[in-house]
Design an enzyme around this catalytic site. Structure first.
Site, short mmCIF file in Angstrom:
data_model
loop_
_atom_site.label_atom_id
_atom_site.label_comp_id
_atom_site.label_asym_id
_atom_site.label_seq_id
_atom_site.Cartn_x
_atom_site.Cartn_y
_atom_site.Cartn_z
N LYS B 85 0.82 -1.22 0.00
CA LYS B 85 0.00 0.00 0.00
C LYS B 85 0.85 1.26 0.00
CE LYS B 85 -3.76 -2.04 2.76
NZ LYS B 85 -4.88 -2.09 1.80
N GLY B 157 -10.92 -3.03 8.72
CA GLY B 157 -10.58 -3.18 10.12
C GLY B 157 -11.77 -3.23 11.05
N GLY B 218 -14.02 -5.49 5.65
CA GLY B 218 -15.01 -6.01 6.58
C GLY B 218 -15.34 -7.48 6.40
N GLY B 239 -8.56 -8.44 5.04
CA GLY B 239 -7.54 -7.73 5.78
C GLY B 239 -7.36 -8.33 7.15
N SER B 240 -7.95 -7.69 8.12
CA SER B 240 -7.78 -8.10 9.51
C SER B 240 -8.49 -9.43 9.79
CB SER B 240 -8.34 -7.02 10.42
OG SER B 240 -8.03 -5.74 9.90
#
Lengths: 224, 298
Positions: B85, B157, B218, B239-240
């Site tokens: 990124k 996140g 999400g 992502g997370s």
């Protein structure tokens, strides 16, 4: 009819009713650019269908393994029990065409870019050894015009994306095209009987000549 | 015969890599070990970053491009493509990432924007870019600037898929609306979308974006991934959701399977079993407007 990744939300779904009478060719649809292959196969007169499950293999006259990530496609094929049935069909002579990741899957051995052996599930149908990402990372991806043996007319415009090349091949493999590199000419299209492998992505262009060649090969195999 | 060095960094080559990622899962990783777990699980690419969005949210402060050493280690650890990124508008971070040999740059709202008026001129690079979008106009503006891949932004996140759904529906709904218009209506619509007319006309004709459309922000469960695929995503960024969960390797594999077999509820049910704790989610309404990352970029 199931939707496959990349399919338009609006255009008609991927129907399998191409030309009636054409051979039925499956595109392995675990991951990768499936839709682009379906499009060119239909244009070449085949009934083209996306396949994800073992039960869908029986009715196929030929198989295309698309571009994508060879590790992802191989792992999913292993998890869903597709490797052995595919190997079986290929041993029995089902024609297959692999592009980029698909060529890697058809190979008997794969190497990493630096020459170390790559431990990943392969079909081992073709007597070729491929070097993955041989031209380099994405910033080295390129387009080039190739003279391909057996294709008439203009050179074929080829799109290479983090592409492999064919490092070694056995005596029964015919080299159909090479590309020049700073390390010398490298094999990028090869044929062994009913099996065809290209290091680049003919499906990313509108030039359907390699797909037409494959559909012809499937037709001939089906009439034997 | 032309040479392998002749024609690089073309739109076709840039968009082509995204085509090869279709139907796959791209996972955020912060260490080489995580990258290896992601590759083993069947990820099509990894996103190398210093902190996953959930931690960026928790820690606050300015979030920047990752340390080049850390990106190098991840590049060496896996054979699949590596993305990284850059801050919105921070074209020098993007130059650095290109020089490191990353395969895709994500000009990302998850990092703190470096320019409040201008995104990066992505045509100026050999490396391809993916950018986030919350609606069709934003997607087309990014493509106009040279983005070779779009992802719906969602709200990174949070472990809450609701914003990803909102943005995916906005993009695909916008495409449907455009495709139903007469040719003379497209000019006003281009103005309304604040997007280049040529791209608007192209989407109206083809009924799809000219680049691959992934989803992000999400996704925490296999069912979330399959939901986004059924809503029209070509693939999924997680992502997370993976490395903030109880059993990352198992969850990663489950999300890969659910993305491939997104329209098979039996597979999704099977892979959803016994995954351990999902990441703790955040209710979107509890975020203040300045905590909403999707509002970054324009």
């Amino acid at each position: 009819m199931t939707r496959i990744p990349g399919e338009s939300l609006l255009a008609a779904g991927p129907s399998d009713d191409g030309l009636s009478g054409g051979p039925t060719i499956g595109v392995l649809a675990l991951q990768g650019d499936v839709l682009e292959h379906l499009r060119l196969l239909r244009a070449a007169g085949a009934r083209a269908v996306a396949v994800k499950r073992t039960g869908e293999l029986d009715r196929l006259d030929g198989l295309v393994i698309p571009g994508g990530e060879s590790t992802t496609i191989g792992k999913l094929a292993a998890m869903y029990g597709l490797l052995d049935p595919l190997r079986q069909r290929l041993r029995e002579g089902m024609p297959a065409f692999g592009t980029c990741a698909g060529a890697i899957l058809l190979a008997r051995r794969a190497l990493h870019a630096d020459g170390r052996p790559a431990e990943q599930p392969l079909l081992g149908a073709m007597d070729i050894v491929v070097r993955r990402n041989a031209f380099g990372r994405q910033i080295a991806s390129f387009e080039a015009d190739l003279d391909v043996q057996g294709l008439t007319g203009e050179p074929l415009h080829a799109v290479f994306i983090r592409a492999p090349w064919i490092e070694e091949h056995g005596p029964s493999v015919n080299v159909l095209a090479k590309v020049g590199t700073p390390l010398g000419d490298k094999v990028v299209v090869a044929r062994q009987g009913n099996l065809l492998a290209s290091a680049f992505h003919p499906e990313l262009t509108d030039d359907g000549r390699l797909h037409a060649l494959f559909v012809d090969l499937v037709r001939e195999a089906a009439t034997v | 015969m032309t040479d392998s060095t002749a024609l690089r960094g073309t739109d076709r080559v840039k968009r082509g890599l995204a085509d090869m990622l279709k139907g796959g899962v791209i996972m955020d990783v912060v260490t080489p070990d995580q990258a290896t777990i992601a590759e083993e699980a069947g990820a099509v690419a990894v996103m190398a970053l210093e902190r996953v969005p959930a931690d960026i949210r928790r820690d606050g402060g300015v979030a920047r491009m990752s340390d080049p050493d850390m990106i190098d280690e991840i590049v060496r650890a896996v054979s699949i493509p590596v993305m990284a990124k850059a801050r919105i508008g921070h074209f020098v971070e993007a130059q650095v990432l290109q020089s490191l040999g990353v395969d895709y740059v994500d000009e990302s709202e998850v990092l703190t924007p470096a320019d409040e008026a201008h995104h990066i001129d992505k045509h100026a690079f050999t490396v391809p870019f993916v950018c986030g979008a919350t609606n069709l106009g934003e997607a087309l503006r990014r493509i106009g600037e040279g983005a070779a891949m779009i992802r719906s932004k969602g709200e990174a996140g949070t472990g809450n898929v609701v914003e990803a759904v909102r943005h995916m529906r906005a993009i695909t709904g916008g495409i449907r609306r455009l495709a139903g218009m007469g040719a003379e209506e497209r000019y006003a619509e281009a103005k309304e979308l604040r997007a280049p007319y040529d791209l608007v006309a192209e989407v109206a004709e083809s009924g799809r974006l000219p680049v691959v459309l992934f989803t992000a922000g999400g996704v925490a469960t296999p069912a979330d991934a399959a939901l986004m695929m059924q809503l029209g995503a070509d693939g999924v960024f997680v992502g997370s959701g993976i490395f903030k969960s109880g059993d990352p390797a198992k969850r990663a594999r489950a999300i890969v399977e659910a993305t491939t077999y997104f329209n098979d509820p039996d597979v999704i049910a099977k892979v959803s079993r016994d995954l351990g704790e999902a990441m703790v989610g955040i209710e979107i309404d509890t975020l203040t407007p300045d905590q909403r990352l999707a509002n970054r970029g324009w």
